[in-house]
Enzyme design. Structure first.
Site, PDB file in Angstrom:
ATOM      1  N   LEU A 137       0.863  -1.177   0.000  1.00 52.58           N
ATOM      2  CA  LEU A 137       0.000   0.000   0.000  1.00 52.58           C
ATOM      3  C   LEU A 137       0.902   1.231   0.000  1.00 52.58           C
ATOM      4  O   LEU A 137       1.998   1.205   0.571  1.00 52.58           O
ATOM      5  CB  LEU A 137      -0.902   0.034   1.241  1.00 52.58           C
ATOM      6  N   ASP A 138       0.437   2.321  -0.647  1.00 49.69           N
ATOM      7  CA  ASP A 138       1.183   3.574  -0.577  1.00 49.69           C
ATOM      8  C   ASP A 138       1.376   3.970   0.881  1.00 49.69           C
ATOM      9  O   ASP A 138       0.551   3.640   1.749  1.00 49.69           O
ATOM     10  CB  ASP A 138       0.416   4.704  -1.281  1.00 49.69           C
ATOM     11  N   MET A 139       2.433   4.712   1.142  1.00 48.04           N
ATOM     12  CA  MET A 139       2.718   5.167   2.504  1.00 48.04           C
ATOM     13  C   MET A 139       1.514   5.893   3.112  1.00 48.04           C
ATOM     14  O   MET A 139       1.179   5.712   4.285  1.00 48.04           O
ATOM     15  CB  MET A 139       3.938   6.085   2.487  1.00 48.04           C
ATOM     16  N   THR A 165      -1.643   5.565   2.359  1.00 46.44           N
ATOM     17  CA  THR A 165      -2.872   4.767   2.375  1.00 46.44           C
ATOM     18  C   THR A 165      -2.880   3.848   3.588  1.00 46.44           C
ATOM     19  O   THR A 165      -1.870   3.215   3.905  1.00 46.44           O
ATOM     20  CB  THR A 165      -2.988   3.920   1.098  1.00 46.44           C
TER      21      THR A 165
END
Length: 543
Positions: free
Chosen positions: A390-392, A394
């Site tokens: 997951l993106d940082m 998110t």
């Protein structure tokens, strides 16, 4: 004498505290002075006549709050690249180097390169050249057909001979068959030679034209490269310490070694250069997009954006030397908690709820991540652990495998697109349709990482299903069901004009900053690789 591009604030500023540190240009919240300056620049842009077409088209503008040697406050304004076909405009600071000067070397050399282009075009459209190419193409087609027909006849004759040999023919007949075979091979060779001779003259004529065209193209390439290098050397960029470096010197310290096309022509270098040359102290800076969004990148009218890393990263590293600059906010972000919320666990799998602001795996910014915490918590685990990322920014569900074998089995499910994921997001605007599918290919923006861009030619397929859950106060709560898993896929598909054209709330890269990115991986469904049962896990929404 006051610099002619210095603007004084039209509204009072005495109530606004001066910034203690200069803006970190790649991750920032606009300072109130910059917001005030941006509003005044936008008012100026709105006052321009409709006849100025490019005033209405998309363009990045920048403002720099400055202080004069006597302590007065003011601001400078700039635009990236060219505006309405010109490098200079009365309201904005000049370029670092004006390549459009009529008497300048760039204009003269560009005219020479344009003349070469015209020569290439004339040669490529030459009637004799086109006629010879067409005849050569026709001859090749005829040759292929004739040779194919001859080979087919030889194949049939061989089949007849093979059949006859099985009937035990006499010695004379065998010798006749051998002679027939040799004759057919010789005829095929002769036919090859005949067609080659017929085509050689045409080929030579075409090659003469092609060689001249390639010669001009090589000359154009070499002259363009030399012109670009000479142009880069004209960009003498200052910093707060009074040091001066050319673009080639600045980029020599990077992995790329050479500047990108257009380097030094963005708003930020123009603003700092003018400030240094006119003894103005830079206080804070901001850049905003004005007008229509480009087709590939995501830019929204009136939104603030950080400086690009590819072109401006090395330049600003040099130009900001000597200034006290804010630290990268991501470096000062709070460290992740020592304990992770575990949603599911057995001897093979762990499912955790990742907090927003935590890296999935160690990165350039920080070694602290979900991976490092899991590695410490499960020292006996084998393999990469993290099955997907997951993106940082998110939050939400992450699937973790305790063994290398389980990791491979779960990754296969992701590759086969049998894993079902659901994200919840809050969008900064209203989505009209109740549900739909977004199909926009995505690839990295190489000049401005970590941004992604839509590119139908080079992008990888990216597909997202969505369903609107609720609309209220001009915002939309939505469920995303990603079919593919590209970097920033949901963020790009939400913000891009060809997608929903509504950024996720708090998306600093593609929208506006907020207290967090309002994107959460809410649910996941997959087959347990050992028990084969369907596992569905859901979290509570954090917003």
């Amino acid at each position: 004498m006051e610099p002619d591009k210095l603007h004084h604030f039209q509204q009072p500023t005495h109530h606004i505290p001066l910034p203690e540190e200069f803006t970190y240009p790649f991750q920032y919240t606009p300072h109130p002075l910059c917001i005030l300056a941006s509003e005044e620049v936008q008012h100026y842009l709105q006052s321009q006549p409709d006849g100025e077409r490019e005033w209405k088209e998309g363009k990045m503008f920048g403002v720099l709050a400055v202080q004069t040697p006597t302590g007065e406050l003011g601001y400078l304004a700039a635009f990236s690249g060219m505006l309405a076909g010109k490098n200079t405009h009365p309201y904005f600071v000049p370029p670092v180097y004006d390549l459009t000067k009529p008497e300048g070397f760039f204009t003269r050399e560009e005219e020479s390169i344009t003349a070469i282009n015209r020569k290439i075009n004339r040669m490529e459209q030459n009637k004799r050249f086109l006629s010879q190419k067409q005849k050569l193409s026709q001859e090749k087609a005829a040759a292929n057909q004739a040779l194919a027909q001859a080979k087919a006849e030889i194949k049939k004759a061989k089949a007849r001979r093979d059949l006859r040999r099985k009937q035990q023919p006499g010695e004379e007949e065998i010798e006749a068959m051998i002679r027939e075979s040799q004759h057919q091979k010789a005829e095929l060779k002769r036919l090859h030679q005949e067609w080659n001779i017929r085509m050689a003259k045409l080929q030579n004529s075409v090659d003469e034209f092609t060689a001249k065209i390639e010669q001009f193209k090589t000359e154009r390439k070499n002259r363009s490269a030399a012109l670009q290098q000479k142009l880069f050397e004209k960009f003498k960029l200052h910093n707060y310490l009074g040091e001066v470096k050319s673009l080639p010197e600045i980029f020599e310290e990077t992995l790329r070694k050479t500047p990108s096309a257009g380097a030094g022509e963005c708003a930020a270098p123009k603003l700092l250069q003018y400030a240094y040359l006119n003894h103005l102290k830079p206080l804070a800076m901001a850049e905003f997009w004005w007008g229509i969004s480009p087709k590939s990148e995501i830019r929204h009218h009136g939104y603030y954006y950080p400086a690009c890393q590819g072109k401006c990263g090395p330049i600003l590293k040099h130009m900001l030397r000597g200034l006290k600059v804010e630290k990268n906010p991501l470096l000062s972000a709070s460290s992740p908690e020592n304990t992770l919320e575990i949603l599911f666990e057995d001897e093979w799998i762990v499912v955790i709820n990742k907090p927003a602001g935590t890296l999935s795996v160690p990165g350039k910014i920080s070694s602290e991540s979900v991976y490092t915490q899991l590695r410490a918590a499960y020292p006996q685990a084998t393999g990469p652990l993290i099955v997907h990322r997951l993106d940082m920014a998110t939050s939400g569900i992450l699937l973790v495998a305790k063994t290398k074998e389980i990791h491979q089995m779960l990754q296969t499910q992701f590759e086969n697109r049998t894993v079902k994921k659901q994200y919840i997001a809050l969008l900064e605007g209203t989505v009209k349709d109740e549900e739909g599918i977004i199909d926009l290919p995505i690839c990295p923006n190489l000049s401005d990482r970590p941004r992604q861009r839509v590119d139908k030619e080079h992008g990888k397929p990216a597909i997202t299903r969505y369903q609107v859950l609720h609309r209220e106060a001009g915002r939309t709560r939505i469920a995303f069901y990603p079919v593919t898993g590209r970097t920033h896929q949901l963020r790009v598909h939400a913000a891009h004009p060809l997608g929903l054209n509504v950024p996720i709330v708090g998306d600093e890269l593609y929208g506006k900053k907020d207290n967090r990115l309002y994107l959460h991986a809410e649910a996941i469904e997959f087959k347990h690789p050992v028990t084969n049962e369907t596992i569905r896990i859901k979290t509570q929404k954090p917003f």
